[in-house]
Design an enzyme around this catalytic site. Structure first.
Site, PDB file in Angstrom:
ATOM      1  N   GLU A 327       0.943  -1.222  -0.009  1.00  0.00           N
ATOM      2  CA  GLU A 327       0.124  -0.087   0.061  1.00  0.00           C
ATOM      3  C   GLU A 327       0.819   1.298  -0.048  1.00  0.00           C
ATOM      4  O   GLU A 327       0.524   2.209   0.566  1.00  0.00           O
ATOM      5  CB  GLU A 327      -0.671  -0.071   1.232  1.00  0.00           C
ATOM      6  N   HIS A 351      -8.482  -3.857  -0.953  1.00  0.00           N
ATOM      7  CA  HIS A 351      -7.764  -3.954   0.195  1.00  0.00           C
ATOM      8  C   HIS A 351      -6.610  -2.835   0.187  1.00  0.00           C
ATOM      9  O   HIS A 351      -6.452  -2.248   1.264  1.00  0.00           O
ATOM     10  CB  HIS A 351      -7.064  -5.336   0.261  1.00  0.00           C
ATOM     11  N   GLU A 352      -5.810  -2.831  -0.875  1.00  0.00           N
ATOM     12  CA  GLU A 352      -4.799  -1.917  -0.719  1.00  0.00           C
ATOM     13  C   GLU A 352      -5.236  -0.386  -0.918  1.00  0.00           C
ATOM     14  O   GLU A 352      -4.656   0.499  -0.253  1.00  0.00           O
ATOM     15  CB  GLU A 352      -3.925  -2.028  -2.205  1.00  0.00           C
ATOM     16  N   HIS A 355      -5.926   0.623   2.686  1.00  0.00           N
ATOM     17  CA  HIS A 355      -4.929   1.164   3.389  1.00  0.00           C
ATOM     18  C   HIS A 355      -4.729   2.607   3.419  1.00  0.00           C
ATOM     19  O   HIS A 355      -3.841   3.044   4.169  1.00  0.00           O
ATOM     20  CB  HIS A 355      -3.625   0.506   2.924  1.00  0.00           C
ATOM     21  N   GLU A 374      -4.096  -3.783   9.728  1.00  0.00           N
ATOM     22  CA  GLU A 374      -4.693  -4.797   8.793  1.00  0.00           C
ATOM     23  C   GLU A 374      -6.240  -5.421   9.039  1.00  0.00           C
ATOM     24  O   GLU A 374      -6.849  -5.444   8.215  1.00  0.00           O
ATOM     25  CB  GLU A 374      -3.765  -6.152   8.921  1.00  0.00           C
ATOM     26  N   ASP A 432       8.633  -9.765  10.861  1.00  0.00           N
ATOM     27  CA  ASP A 432       8.523 -10.771   9.391  1.00  0.00           C
ATOM     28  C   ASP A 432       8.172 -12.050  10.063  1.00  0.00           C
ATOM     29  O   ASP A 432       7.230 -12.763   9.333  1.00  0.00           O
ATOM     30  CB  ASP A 432       9.879 -10.773   8.713  1.00  0.00           C
ATOM     31  N   TYR A 440      -4.919  -9.916   9.981  1.00  0.00           N
ATOM     32  CA  TYR A 440      -5.915  -9.678   9.235  1.00  0.00           C
ATOM     33  C   TYR A 440      -7.131 -10.167   9.642  1.00  0.00           C
ATOM     34  O   TYR A 440      -8.472  -9.346   9.526  1.00  0.00           O
ATOM     35  CB  TYR A 440      -5.554 -10.332   7.941  1.00  0.00           C
TER      36      TYR A 440
END
Length: 686
Positions: A327, A351-352, A355, A374, A432, A440
């Site tokens: 995003e 979704h993006e 953001h 998220e 990460d 999410y």
């Protein structure tokens, strides 16, 4: 004493007791010495260790001294050198001392950078790199201010530096790795903590800044950034064959949202405030696939409020991009695996776009609260899909998301700390490594529940429509916190103030900190009108072979017409449910796999979601003929959503599959983005 590479003039480096800094070549030379303190390689002899750094960062994933001093703006003057895989130049940071105490240093995060010199307010100053880099957070860079700066005082720090080929946030592609095959390509991916491998920064989500940039690239390549282009779109050539592109980002963003891409790019307009960028070979496909972008933007504005970023462009990247989308403000990065030809994966763009409010406008304060990015984004994404396509599509996506959350919790273990909505990252945990469907989908479920209890409806609650009161609260959330950050505690306080009676029903401690599935089953809030047919078909195939013994290779009356009326999303859901039934210790038999292929021709699907799940089922059944198609899939695209399940499925399929997975990874790891390479290596133990 540092080794000086033959044939290079060296820059001057200011040294003081216990300081560590490398003598490096001038940036105009054809190769670069690596930074001292690099986590991957070092030059020559190791000097004495520095003292432990006294860092006061409020972020467990940063070694900077934010918020003692706050970087608020950065000016970049950069040059992209494909010959040595380096971006080099100057980053000038404008900072303000926090209100609580004076500052004598500016401490920044770095990883695998060459630091040549530092000045503060135009005066050369000393700097110190951490002697032993942290394996996750890299090497802190301490810039010593010429004198103490008082609370509220502003100053400017200019750092002359270069990235190295090891910089984890950048991927350099050879021409043969691109669609056109004639020009090299560079792109970035800085979420979560990889901006520090691009420039010295306070690599915290809370450390928001504006920026401007000048980027020189070799012609005919085009530079793009997560900002609005300014000036001539086709800059004049310099004597050395470079063109300089200029950008400005006037909305404060966290460092992880800074982005850069350089390649043989062209664009097509797809709306009044949007265009799609890509290599010439794929730009027309992108123009069609993302043609609904303006409709998504308008739907999102109805849910979340005005769009403040000006442009919303998309960059269709080469296949090695590790995510479905990123995003980056003003310039969303997307994977070519979305090019199904039928817009069936349009939810990724929704979704993006979502953001632009959750994550970009209002950002999680630290990566421990990633669900505030998220979970909110999935919530807005599905409200967009409801606005455009109706309740059935919202409910269908929510049901699928709940299944994916269950699969994640089952795989990790219901007591695993990473299944908590708010995982702990103290002690150097890499964000990460915590990445999964949990923030999410568990975050989405939490918001659905919080909206549900604001409703006076006792029976037949419609989660897609929600309540006007919560809709207004959501818009107020973004308006109140815009340009800033939010914590779980801050969000809780806002909810309690808006809904004092409803908030008494919420077990905040369990929702936020307990591992496992959500404490409330929200499945009853959804209508399964679209999911029912695909789920029932999956159940029939599961029951025909429930013990995996091949007693029957197909359900009664099964035919090729079973999928004739299904959308691509329903076919994907059919396979997802079948994986839920048979993706574990009781896989389908080879006879059933053969029958599925005979009737439905699943191997011919161009939809990457369908192809990945079908390969997982085949590998689970021990179908060795799936080895090569799986290898072709992980060679074709570096999206982790597909890479990791396919490599894990190969590994679980038996000794031959594990050996094949390791061999394939050894052959292909060089094409993956460093983030994807790291995560697959961890999955395989390679």
């Amino acid at each position: 004493s540092w080794k000086i590479f033959p044939g290079h003039t060296t820059s001057q480096c200011v040294v003081h007791t216990e300081m560590r800094c490398a003598v490096v070549p001038k940036f105009g030379s054809s190769s670069l010495a690596r930074v001292s303190g690099s986590s991957r390689s070092r030059v020559s002899r190791k000097p004495a260790k520095t003292r432990a750094m006294a860092v006061s960062s409020a972020d467990p994933s940063s070694q900077s001294n934010y918020p003692v001093a706050r970087v608020t703006h950065c000016e970049f003057d950069l040059r992209v050198d494909f010959g040595v895989k380096s971006v080099h130049g100057t980053a000038t940071l404008e900072a303000t001392v926090g209100p609580d105490s004076a500052a004598e240093t500016l401490v920044l995060d770095t990883r695998d950078l060459v630091i040549e010199s530092c000045t503060v307010d135009g005066v050369s100053t000393t700097f110190q790199l951490q002697a032993e880099p942290h394996p996750v957070m890299g090497a802190s860079l301490t810039i010593f201010l010429p004198g103490p700066k008082l609370p509220g005082q502003k100053f400017s720090a200019a750092i002359k530096y270069a990235t190295t080929p090891e910089s984890s946030g950048l991927q350099w592609l050879r021409p043969e790795q691109t669609a056109g095959g004639k020009h090299p390509y560079l792109f970035s991916q800085f979420q979560a903590i990889h901006a520090r491998s691009f420039f010295p920064c306070q690599d915290c989500p809370s450390a928001k800044m504006t920026y401007a940039a000048r980027v020189a690239t070799p012609a005919p390549l085009v530079a793009l950034m997560s900002a609005v282009p300014v000036g001539d779109p086709t800059p004049p050539l310099s004597d050395d064959g470079f063109r300089t592109f200029s950008f400005t980002q006037t909305v404060p963003i966290p460092p992880y949202l800074l982005a850069i891409a350089v390649g043989n790019l062209e664009s097509r307009d797809i709306g009044p405030r949007s265009r799609v960028w890509s290599e010439p070979e794929t730009v027309e496909a992108g123009e069609y696939e993302f043609g609904e972008t303006e409709d998504f933007l308008q739907a999102a504005e109805k849910v979340a409020g005005p769009y403040v970023w000006g442009r919303y462009d998309l960059l269709l990247l080469p296949p090695s991009f590790p995510y479905g989308g990123m995003e980056n403000p003003c310039l969303t990065f997307v994977t070519p695996t979305l090019l199904a030809g039928d817009r069936s994966q349009a939810n990724v763009i929704a979704h993006e776009i979502a953001h632009s409010w959750s994550g970009n406008l209002v950002t999680n304060a630290t990566w421990e609260s990633f669900w505030l990015n998220e979970g909110f984004t999935v919530f807005i994404e599905r409200k967009i899909m409801f606005s455009m396509y109706g309740k059935a599509v919202f409910d269908f996506a929510a049901i699928g998301g709940l299944l994916e959350l269950k699969e994640t919790v089952d795989r990790l273990g219901k007591d695993h700390v990473h299944t908590a909505l708010t995982p702990k990252l103290e002690g150097g945990v890499d964000p990460d490594d915590v990445f999964s469907k949990v923030p999410y989908e568990k975050g989405f479920v939490f918001l659905v529940y919080l909206e549900r209890i604001t409703s006076l409806v006792t029976d037949g609650y419609d989660a897609a429509s929600g309540t006007p009161e919560f809709g207004a609260f959501l818009k107020q959330h973004f308006e109140k916190n815009k340009f800033g950050t939010v914590t779980a505690g801050g969000f809780k306080a806002s909810y309690e103030a808006a809904f004092p009676e409803a908030s008494k029903k919420v077990d905040w401690e369990t929702w936020l900190f307990a591992p496992g599935m959500p404490p409330v089953d929200v499945g009853e809030y959804y209508d399964d009108v679209l999911a029912k047919a695909s789920a029932e078909l999956a159940k029939k195939w599961h029951l025909c072979d429930v013990l995996g013994m091949g007693s029957s290779d197909r359900p009664a009356l099964a035919s090729a017409d079973d999928l004739a009326e299904f959308t691509a999303a329903q076919v994907d859901h059919f396979l997802l449910v079948l994986l839920e039934y048979r993706g574990g210790s009781h896989p389908l038999s080879l006879q059933v796999i053969a029958a599925l292929e005979e009737l439905y021709g699943l191997s011919s699907s161009k939809n990457s979601e369908i192809s990945c799940k079908w390969l997982q089922l085949r590998l689970g059944a021990g179908d060795v003929t799936a080895f090569e198609p799986a290898a072709a899939a992980v060679r074709a695209a570096g999206r982790m959503k597909f890479l990791r399940p396919l490599y894990r499925s190969l590994k679980r399929s038996g000794p031959d599959g594990e050996a094949f997975a390791r061999k394939t990874f050894a052959e292909t790891r060089g094409m993956y983005h460093p983030i994807a390479e790291k995560m697959v290596a961890a999955d395989l133990g390679a």
